[in-house]
Enzyme design. Structure first.
Site, PDB file in Angstrom:
ATOM      1  N   VAL A   1     -21.405  12.143  10.153  1.00  0.00           N
ATOM      2  CA  VAL A   1     -21.047  10.767  10.492  1.00  0.00           C
ATOM      3  C   VAL A   1     -19.923  10.814  11.517  1.00  0.00           C
ATOM      4  O   VAL A   1     -18.961  11.567  11.366  1.00  0.00           O
ATOM      5  CB  VAL A   1     -20.586   9.987   9.242  1.00  0.00           C
ATOM      6  CG1 VAL A   1     -20.268   8.546   9.612  1.00  0.00           C
ATOM      7  CG2 VAL A   1     -21.645  10.037   8.164  1.00  0.00           C
TER       8      VAL A   1
ATOM      9  N   ASP B   1     -27.696   4.831  -6.345  1.00  0.00           N
ATOM     10  CA  ASP B   1     -26.714   5.879  -6.049  1.00  0.00           C
ATOM     11  C   ASP B   1     -25.320   5.273  -5.880  1.00  0.00           C
ATOM     12  O   ASP B   1     -24.601   5.571  -4.931  1.00  0.00           O
ATOM     13  CB  ASP B   1     -27.115   6.652  -4.797  1.00  0.00           C
ATOM     14  CG  ASP B   1     -26.363   7.982  -4.677  1.00  0.00           C
ATOM     15  OD1 ASP B   1     -25.919   8.503  -5.725  1.00  0.00           O
ATOM     16  OD2 ASP B   1     -26.199   8.482  -3.566  1.00  0.00           O
TER      17      ASP B   1
ATOM     18  N   GLY C   1     -17.212  12.873   8.667  1.00  0.00           N
ATOM     19  CA  GLY C   1     -17.609  13.549   7.442  1.00  0.00           C
ATOM     20  C   GLY C   1     -18.992  14.147   7.568  1.00  0.00           C
ATOM     21  O   GLY C   1     -19.682  14.003   8.578  1.00  0.00           O
ATOM     22  N   GLN C   2     -19.401  14.817   6.496  1.00  0.00           N
ATOM     23  CA  GLN C   2     -20.694  15.500   6.474  1.00  0.00           C
ATOM     24  C   GLN C   2     -21.296  15.319   5.087  1.00  0.00           C
ATOM     25  O   GLN C   2     -20.594  15.470   4.085  1.00  0.00           O
ATOM     26  CB  GLN C   2     -20.526  16.991   6.770  1.00  0.00           C
ATOM     27  CG  GLN C   2     -21.792  17.818   6.666  1.00  0.00           C
ATOM     28  CD  GLN C   2     -22.688  17.649   7.882  1.00  0.00           C
ATOM     29  OE1 GLN C   2     -22.193  17.510   8.998  1.00  0.00           O
ATOM     30  NE2 GLN C   2     -23.990  17.647   7.661  1.00  0.00           N
ATOM     31  N   GLY C   3     -22.569  14.981   5.016  1.00  0.00           N
ATOM     32  CA  GLY C   3     -23.219  14.831   3.729  1.00  0.00           C
ATOM     33  C   GLY C   3     -24.659  15.283   3.782  1.00  0.00           C
ATOM     34  O   GLY C   3     -25.093  15.956   4.729  1.00  0.00           O
ATOM     35  N   GLY C   4     -25.408  14.937   2.724  1.00  0.00           N
ATOM     36  CA  GLY C   4     -26.803  15.363   2.649  1.00  0.00           C
ATOM     37  C   GLY C   4     -27.647  14.797   3.765  1.00  0.00           C
ATOM     38  O   GLY C   4     -28.612  15.419   4.208  1.00  0.00           O
ATOM     39  N   PHE C   5     -27.335  13.617   4.253  1.00  0.00           N
ATOM     40  CA  PHE C   5     -28.102  12.989   5.324  1.00  0.00           C
ATOM     41  C   PHE C   5     -27.807  13.664   6.660  1.00  0.00           C
ATOM     42  O   PHE C   5     -28.681  13.861   7.493  1.00  0.00           O
ATOM     43  CB  PHE C   5     -27.714  11.507   5.384  1.00  0.00           C
ATOM     44  CG  PHE C   5     -28.459  10.714   6.433  1.00  0.00           C
ATOM     45  CD1 PHE C   5     -29.603  10.010   6.108  1.00  0.00           C
ATOM     46  CD2 PHE C   5     -27.996  10.653   7.736  1.00  0.00           C
ATOM     47  CE1 PHE C   5     -30.274   9.270   7.065  1.00  0.00           C
ATOM     48  CE2 PHE C   5     -28.664   9.920   8.697  1.00  0.00           C
ATOM     49  CZ  PHE C   5     -29.808   9.231   8.362  1.00  0.00           C
ATOM     50  N   GLY C   6     -26.550  14.018   6.854  1.00  0.00           N
ATOM     51  CA  GLY C   6     -26.125  14.572   8.121  1.00  0.00           C
ATOM     52  C   GLY C   6     -24.700  14.166   8.417  1.00  0.00           C
ATOM     53  O   GLY C   6     -24.014  13.584   7.571  1.00  0.00           O
TER      54      GLY C   6
ATOM     55  N   LYS D   1     -24.303   7.347  11.722  1.00  0.00           N
ATOM     56  CA  LYS D   1     -24.944   8.386  10.918  1.00  0.00           C
ATOM     57  C   LYS D   1     -25.984   9.078  11.799  1.00  0.00           C
ATOM     58  O   LYS D   1     -26.847   8.424  12.377  1.00  0.00           O
ATOM     59  CB  LYS D   1     -25.672   7.763   9.729  1.00  0.00           C
ATOM     60  CG  LYS D   1     -24.896   7.636   8.456  1.00  0.00           C
ATOM     61  CD  LYS D   1     -25.850   7.179   7.357  1.00  0.00           C
ATOM     62  CE  LYS D   1     -25.179   7.029   6.021  1.00  0.00           C
ATOM     63  NZ  LYS D   1     -26.147   6.656   4.964  1.00  0.00           N
TER      64      LYS D   1
END
Length: 861
Positions: free
Chosen positions: A557, A668, A550-555, A571
């Site tokens: 995975v 969160d 997956g992909q998120g605000g942190f970067g 991560k």
């Protein structure tokens, strides 16, 4: 025409037979009431065939009001065992009991106004009421007179304040607590009073008496022979007590019954108007009711008399003491003999402490045995595998405070406070209480000789250590440059998984910013491995796209596999992430110190050059939102699984808020941050935004508001004020999502604006079941799902003052409290756009709600 003559003998025999038939008919009518017949006030009555019970109109002592009831026929003092119109007495002597045109029993006033009805669903209006020999009034069809199995209605299923031999107290764990017995309001007023009694089926079933909504007394758990908390039963001087528990039927329902040893005795169990349960037996010689037993008999039997973690012992001075390893919560009040505050642990359990506290105990938690105990309330009965033990089950759960292995029940554990504990002089069970290592007898009861020996040996090793330090001081200077003392190597080659650069300073190999190197090096004391970048690259196939989760605000995975076949999730901080560095530091420092079955486990991290990676245990079922909001997968989450997930999240938050040394606010909590392991157990993840409080700190303020739209509490979104109640709000939103299968933001462009508003509208109109996910509506426990939604509505109230804390949330979810508080209408919409939030904050600079509403880093794990 022939004339027939009969002799006097024939005439006599015919007359005798006719009179006998009339007598039989008369006797039959004495205990039955058929349609068209009535019992009028003024002397009419039904009498059971054995002439023990009588049904008619009566007035209680010191009262002129009239009631229909059942009492003992041959006892001069009227002793009612059942009352029909207890709420609606008749003020004159013109009452009538009859069978109405719909087949129901009715009590009518003089003007034929109904004041009471059996109100049963009847297929045929050709019904008959019969007063049976055990005192049960049975309404059935004329072809099934007295057949309780086919009865439309019976008084034994609708009792008042008395339990008679032959009665059955039915219960079902899916339905929850049942309170069929209610005391009179006073000695002369049969209307429902302050006390009720019934079965609590949670855990091992037990009888409980309530004073309104508060427990007053309980019998202790049923072990297939006795109620373990009743003193004369616990002593086990006689195993024939008369109580029996049936086996479950097809619906899972069971019932308690009582068969008296001597059927000729007149025996009853009476819940008195002033809050006592008495077992009474008629004494013919003295013409009165002899009291055999009474509950509660003394202060120790009053529910939780000594408070949580307190123990009560009759004839002890004082009666209350703290369990070993515990001290009074309020010493001054305790010394004043006010024990209601209970006790608290003297030394926290090892699994509930941060690593900085490790020095408080020299070993792992253990158990101490306490014999002769009335087992605590709110137990959980656990099924053991072939190789499992009850002790192991308890040790695996950090919230578990005690266990007991009871014959006839099995493995019982207590995951909350130990409540309502008593120490018996005779009988009782063994309770294994979990204590810190320092509290166990082996470490607290050392002999003088042992103490002297330890002191001598300790002194020797201190001197030896000082000499070795002086002798090898040169080599130690070189060793201080190495960050870790050992490496872990691959089984297939010599590539180190955790790389230790020889003869180089810590900050040379880990060439990130100096502040993060310092923070991470501090965490190394918690045994957090530092992984080598090359080993992570190999494990993830050089961070290939097919391994990307997956992909998120942190970067991004990635999924990976270490040489030991252990699967991991990695991560990788994106160079484009504005918050990643701060999140990285926060997560490493926080989660490395946390241990709980409902928190995701951090295996290690990697800092090398510009690379910053976090290594976690891999969750094969990815995140909760991947099931919850996917129409093709929603049905895989039945209600039973959803409730386990709700309970697990609640326990994980309770650990963060209360059981860890420093109070931690997640900030969160959302569906994409709840990961699911192979057994679909939930684990809270993503601590990048978490904040840590000191022991006495309860709230804080920030000018940097971070979080996800829809889950943020009003005070946090508007004022930057956060506390444990902020997480409670997020949990409430998440709970509503789990019950409904709908995203909290899916109502943004509707009249309700968000899920909370929609849930409130249905709640207010009494249509709460319409909120429930259609895929589980037919299979869920309606009472349980409604309770969960109720708890969710309490959690999302605007004011923090009215929201429960997580300890109360867990209690409400697991203990099946009869009545919950009524929630207040939530008026704040936390899904307002960023401009609205900025205005409420006063300036754009103070707002940093930078996470998207979509999936974050963990969304596809």
């Amino acid at each position: 025409m022939n004339k027939i003559c009969k002799s006097p003998v024939e005439v006599f025999l015919l007359s005798f037979c006719f009179l006998a038939c009339l007598f039989v008919c008369f006797c039959h009518a004495a205990n039955t009431l058929e349609k068209g017949q009535s019992i009028k006030d003024g002397g009419d009555a039904l009498i059971s065939t054995n002439e023990i019970f009588k049904l008619g109109f009566f007035s209680p002592e010191d009262s002129n009001l009239r009631y229909v009831g059942i009492w003992y026929n041959k006892i001069e003092l009227i002793t009612p065992v059942w009352v029909a119109n207890r709420d609606t007495p008749i003020s004159n002597g013109n009452g009538t009991l009859t069978i109405d045109k719909d087949g129901n029993l009715v009590v009518l006033e003089g003007n034929n106004t109904p004041v009471w009805s059996s109100n049963a669903s009847i297929e045929s209006n050709n019904t008959v009421a019969m007063l049976s020999n055990d005192g049960n009034l049975v309404l059935s069809s004329s072809g099934d007179i007295g057949n309780t199995e086919k009865a439309y209605w019976q008084s034994f299923d609708n009792p008042t304040d008395t339990f008679l031999p032959g009665m059955r107290i039915k219960f079902n764990s899916r339905i929850g607590k049942i309170r069929p017995y209610t005391s009179w309001k006073s000695a002369s007023d049969p209307s429902p009073g302050n006390y009720s009694m019934g079965v609590d089926p949670e855990g091992a079933p037990q009888m409980v008496m309530w004073e309104q909504l508060k427990r007053r007394w309980r019998s202790g758990q049923w072990d297939s022979q006795i109620f373990t908390g009743v003193p004369f039963m616990a002593a086990r001087t006689n195993f024939i007590y008369g109580f029996k528990l049936s086996t479950p039927d097809a619906n899972g329902s069971m019932y308690f019954s009582y068969n008296q040893i001597n059927p000729s005795d007149l025996l009853r169990f009476h819940l008195t108007w002033d809050g006592f349960q008495k077992q009474l037996k008629w004494d013919e010689s003295n013409k009165n009711w002899a009291q055999m037993e009474m509950e509660p008999l003394n202060d120790c039997e009053v529910y939780n008399f000594c408070g949580n973690f307190g123990v009560c012992k009759v004839n002890s001075s004082p009666e209350c003491s703290c369990m070993e390893g515990f001290v009074p919560k309020d010493g001054d009040q305790w010394n004043m003999r006010n024990w209601s505050g209970g006790c608290v642990r003297r030394i926290e359990l090892q699994c509930r402490r941060n690593t900085s506290e490790a020095g408080l105990s020299d070993g792992a938690d253990g158990f101490k045995d306490f014999d002769g105990m009335k087992l605590p309330d709110f137990d959980t009965v656990v099924s053991l595998g072939k190789s499992e033990t009850c002790k192991e089950i308890c040790l695996q759960n950090c919230s578990c405070n005690a266990y007991a292995d009871v014959e006839g029940i099995g493995c019982m554990i207590w995951v909350g406070d130990l409540i309502d504990v008593q120490n018996f002089d005779d009988g009782g069970n063994t309770l294994h209480i979990r204590l810190a290592h320092a509290e166990l007898g082996s470490s607290r009861e050392l002999s003088n000789a042992a103490i002297i020996s330890i002191a001598v040996v300790g002194s020797f090793f201190v001197v030896l250590s000082l000499w070795l330090l002086w002798r090898f001081r040169g080599k130690l200077r070189t060793m201080r440059k190495v960050p870790l003392s050992s490496c872990c190597y691959s089984k297939t080659d010599d590539t180190p998984i955790m790389d230790v650069s020889k003869n180089e300073e810590f900050s040379t190999d880990l060439s990130g910013p100096a502040d993060i190197i310092m923070d991470v090096s501090e965490v190394n004391g918690a045994d957090l491995p530092m992984f080598n970048f090359n080993s992570i690259s190999i494990a993830t196939n050089n961070f290939s796209e097919e391994n990307k989760l997956g992909q998120g605000g942190f970067g991004p995975v990635y999924r990976g596999k270490l040489p030991g076949e252990q699967e991991i999730a990695v991560k990788r901080l994106s160079n484009k992430s504005l918050q990643g560095l701060e999140e990285f530091k926060n997560e490493v420092i926080l989660i490395a110190k946390l241990q709980h079955r409902n928190l995701v486990r951090l295996l290690g991290c990697c800092i090398q050059g510009e690379e910053r990676l976090l290594v976690y245990e891999y969750m094969p079922n990815k995140s909760l939102d991947s099931f919850l909001f996917d129409p093709a997968r929603q049905a895989l989450l039945d209600w039973k699984k959803r409730f386990v997930i709700i309970e697990g999240i609640a326990r994980g938050l309770l650990y963060l808020h209360r059981d860890s040394r420093l109070r931690i606010i997640h900030r969160d909590l959302k569906a994409s941050n709840i990961l699911l392991d192979q057994e679909m157990n939930p684990k809270i993840s993503d601590f990048g935004m978490a904040r840590m409080f000191g022991g006495n700190q309860h709230e804080a303020n920030t000018i940097k508001v971070v979080g996800t739209y829809g889950y943020m509490s009003p005070e946090y979104a508007m004022e930057g004020l956060f506390s444990v109640k902020s997480d409670v709000y997020s949990f409430g939103v998440l709970l509503l999502e789990i019950a409904s299968g709908k995203r909290c933001t899916s109502f943004r462009f509707s009249e309700f604006n968000n899920l909370v508003g929609y849930a409130w509208a249905l709640w207010k109109e009494g249509r709460t079941m319409e909120l429930v996910d259609p895929s589980i509506q037919d299979s869920c426990s309606q009472s349980q799902v409604l309770r969960c939604i109720h708890v969710g509505m309490l959690c999302v109230q605007d004011s923090t003052m009215y929201r429960p804390n997580m300890a109360n949330v867990v209690l409400m979810l697991e203990s099946q409290t009869p009545t919950l508080e009524t929630p207040r209408q939530p008026t704040f919409a936390s899904t307002r756009n960023s401009v609205d939030v900025a205005r409420s904050m006063g300036t754009h600079d103070t707002m940093d709600i930078s996470l998207s509403e979509g999936k974050d880093t963990w969304a596809s794990m």
